[in-house]
Design a protein around this motif. Structure first.
Motif, PDB file in Angstrom:
ATOM      1  N   SER A 177     -35.291 -36.966 -50.679  1.00  8.62           N
ATOM      2  CA  SER A 177     -36.159 -36.148 -49.785  1.00  8.62           C
ATOM      3  C   SER A 177     -35.435 -35.107 -49.053  1.00  8.62           C
ATOM      4  O   SER A 177     -35.859 -34.084 -48.228  1.00  8.62           O
ATOM      5  N   GLY A 178     -33.963 -35.108 -49.234  1.00  9.10           N
ATOM      6  CA  GLY A 178     -33.159 -33.959 -48.685  1.00  9.10           C
ATOM      7  C   GLY A 178     -32.096 -34.685 -47.695  1.00  9.10           C
ATOM      8  O   GLY A 178     -31.844 -35.876 -47.597  1.00  9.10           O
ATOM      9  N   TRP A 244     -35.349 -28.162 -41.920  1.00 12.86           N
ATOM     10  CA  TRP A 244     -35.971 -27.633 -43.142  1.00 12.86           C
ATOM     11  C   TRP A 244     -35.360 -28.152 -44.449  1.00 12.86           C
ATOM     12  O   TRP A 244     -35.860 -28.140 -45.544  1.00 12.86           O
ATOM     13  N   SER A 247     -36.946 -32.337 -47.213  1.00 16.67           N
ATOM     14  CA  SER A 247     -38.161 -32.140 -47.813  1.00 16.67           C
ATOM     15  C   SER A 247     -39.641 -32.972 -47.242  1.00 16.67           C
ATOM     16  O   SER A 247     -40.502 -32.604 -47.574  1.00 16.67           O
ATOM     17  N   HIS A 314     -38.815 -26.318 -49.837  1.00 12.91           N
ATOM     18  CA  HIS A 314     -38.635 -27.176 -51.399  1.00 12.91           C
ATOM     19  C   HIS A 314     -39.814 -26.778 -52.292  1.00 12.91           C
ATOM     20  O   HIS A 314     -40.887 -26.991 -52.154  1.00 12.91           O
ATOM     21  N   ASP A 316     -41.287 -27.438 -56.248  1.00 14.37           N
ATOM     22  CA  ASP A 316     -41.019 -28.381 -57.336  1.00 14.37           C
ATOM     23  C   ASP A 316     -41.922 -27.730 -58.721  1.00 14.37           C
ATOM     24  O   ASP A 316     -42.055 -28.437 -59.619  1.00 14.37           O
ATOM     25  N   GLY A 374     -39.154 -21.248 -50.184  1.00 13.49           N
ATOM     26  CA  GLY A 374     -38.110 -21.331 -51.248  1.00 13.49           C
ATOM     27  C   GLY A 374     -36.910 -21.426 -50.889  1.00 13.49           C
ATOM     28  O   GLY A 374     -36.568 -21.176 -49.736  1.00 13.49           O
ATOM     29  N   ARG A 375     -35.940 -21.816 -51.894  1.00 11.30           N
ATOM     30  CA  ARG A 375     -34.538 -21.494 -51.749  1.00 11.30           C
ATOM     31  C   ARG A 375     -34.104 -20.490 -52.561  1.00 11.30           C
ATOM     32  O   ARG A 375     -34.832 -20.015 -53.752  1.00 11.30           O
ATOM     33  N   ASP A 378     -34.381 -20.722 -56.389  1.00 19.07           N
ATOM     34  CA  ASP A 378     -35.680 -20.793 -57.203  1.00 19.07           C
ATOM     35  C   ASP A 378     -36.032 -19.326 -57.354  1.00 19.07           C
ATOM     36  O   ASP A 378     -37.009 -19.207 -58.195  1.00 19.07           O
TER      37      ASP A 378
END
Length: 412
Positions: A177-178, A244, A247, A314, A316, A374-375, A378
């Motif tokens: 989950s981070g 943040w 997730s 995050h 996916d 996003g990161r 991404d």
């Protein structure tokens, strides 16, 4: 050491007796001492002067007491309504410290089975190996913390028979989950004598003689709050990263955190703004449509505001679809962009602009729209920038870009 014999159903009475004695020999005298020296009220740890919540963690070698509340106080408030929580881990052998922080340490060291906690620790940072990797990935700024940091740490434990105190400790782990974060402002481990070998009763003993001698010293103690701007703000950025970086955090949790007065600087510095305004309701004046509420208006020095919209960090799924040379933004990202386009449409109408300025006191016209999503990883393909060129007054910003844009300003 006070000895008490208890059956299982009597344990709660023992914990109540412990808390009663703690107030009698420590917390109440500390408050009275601060009253006698009023200057201490503003400098002593606020959560000792006015505890908002006290948590007791019961293990087989220690009772740990954690204090929650504000770090500073303006006055000594009456003792009432303090929330008390009891976490009982007497039923089986366990590492009480790991139970308190909420995760297990994953050291690869073969030399130590555990790390004995020192009697006193201030500004201690102990990430697990997974937590360390995640902090590095999130670009958590270790230089912002005036601290003692451990690496590849075996599971920390208080020493049996020894009083142990942790002040301003930060502990990190990570999973699918981070990032997982545990910040402890003030935690005292009191050694206890516990024996459950008798089938009829358990033997339970504790002593508060040592903490009774700490009243004056602790009243004079100044909790480690940074006094330099750089060291005030960078830890706040770290807290934002922790939010943040998990997730499981929702969009409202992310935006509500950054909208707090102490965190507004993150957006004002990044966007060169003089102020920010979260979730202002915008009602349509010329047509019947549902009102809109952008996440943030960032007010520029010229008196006009731009709009910042947050989505989750995050992702996916792919942000680009289509064959080579025919790529477009995926539908989920296009829907986010469409949402910001509605904001622009709203302020194209002069009736809306006039209503908004009268209601909120600043102007919005042809606003620059920022979508934070996003990161950085991404958006590796450069093609997304080519697609972005087709969108007027819109920028996509990753969470990494947001943080970097703030932090770099401290090093100019």
């Amino acid at each position: 050491m006070n000895k008490t014999l208890a059956r299982e159903h009597d344990e709660i009475n023992i914990f109540e007796k412990f808390l009663e004695q703690l107030f009698k020999v420590y917390l109440d005298p500390l408050r009275e001492y601060a009253k006698s020296k009023p200057a201490l009220i503003r400098t002593a740890p606020g959560f000792l002067i006015n505890p908002e919540e006290i948590i007791l963690y019961i293990g087989r070698t220690h009772i740990a007491v954690e204090y929650l509340g504000s770090e500073v106080s303006e006055e000594i408030k009456p003792i009432k309504g303090i929330k008390v929580q009891v976490c009982n881990y007497l039923s089986k052998e366990c590492n009480l410290f790991e139970k308190i922080v909420g995760f297990e340490y994953d050291s690869t060291s073969t030399h130590l089975f555990s790390l004995p906690l020192p009697p006193f620790s201030e500004d201690l940072i102990l990430p697990t190996n997974k937590g360390w990797d995640m902090l590095c990935e999130l670009k958590w700024n270790f230089a912002a913390q005036n601290s003692i940091t451990g690496f590849n740490v075996p599971n920390p434990k208080p020493v049996a028979g020894q009083f142990t105190r942790i002040v301003n400790g930060m502990f990190f782990d990570a999973n699918e989950s981070g990032l997982k974060t545990r910040h402890i402002k003030w935690l005292d481990f009191f050694p206890i004598d516990y024996d459950d070998s008798n089938e009829d009763f358990d033997r339970f003993g504790f002593s508060l003689d040592y903490i009774a001698t700490r009243v004056e010293q602790d009243a004079h103690y100044r909790y480690p709050l940074p006094d330099d701007y750089k060291y005030i703000q960078l830890p706040k950025i770290n807290r934002f990263i922790e939010i943040w970086g998990n997730s499981k955090s929702t969009e409202p949790e992310i935006t509500s955190h950054i909208s707090k007065p102490e965190n507004k600087f993150i957006l004002t510095m990044k966007f060169g703004a003089t102020d920010i305004f979260p979730e202002l309701t915008c009602e349509w004046q010329s047509e019947s449509r549902n009102s809109i509420r952008p996440d943030f208006f960032v007010l520029q020095p010229n008196g006009y505001a731009d709009i910042v919209e947050f989505k989750l960090p995050h992702i996916d799924k792919s942000f680009l679809v289509g064959s080579e040379n025919r790529e477009v933004f995926a539908s989920w990202l296009s829907s986010y962009i469409a949402q910001t386009r509605v904001y622009a449409t709203y302020f194209d109408d002069p009736n809306n602009r006039i209503w908004f300025e009268k209601k909120y006191g600043f102007k919005v016209h042809k606003p620059r729209r920022w979508l934070v999503v996003g990161r950085r990883g991404d958006f590796k393909a450069e093609v997304w920038r080519e697609i972005m060129a087709d969108y007027k007054d819109l920028e996509i910003l990753t969470f990494d870009d947001l943080i970097d844009g703030v932090v770099v300003q401290f090093y100019k």
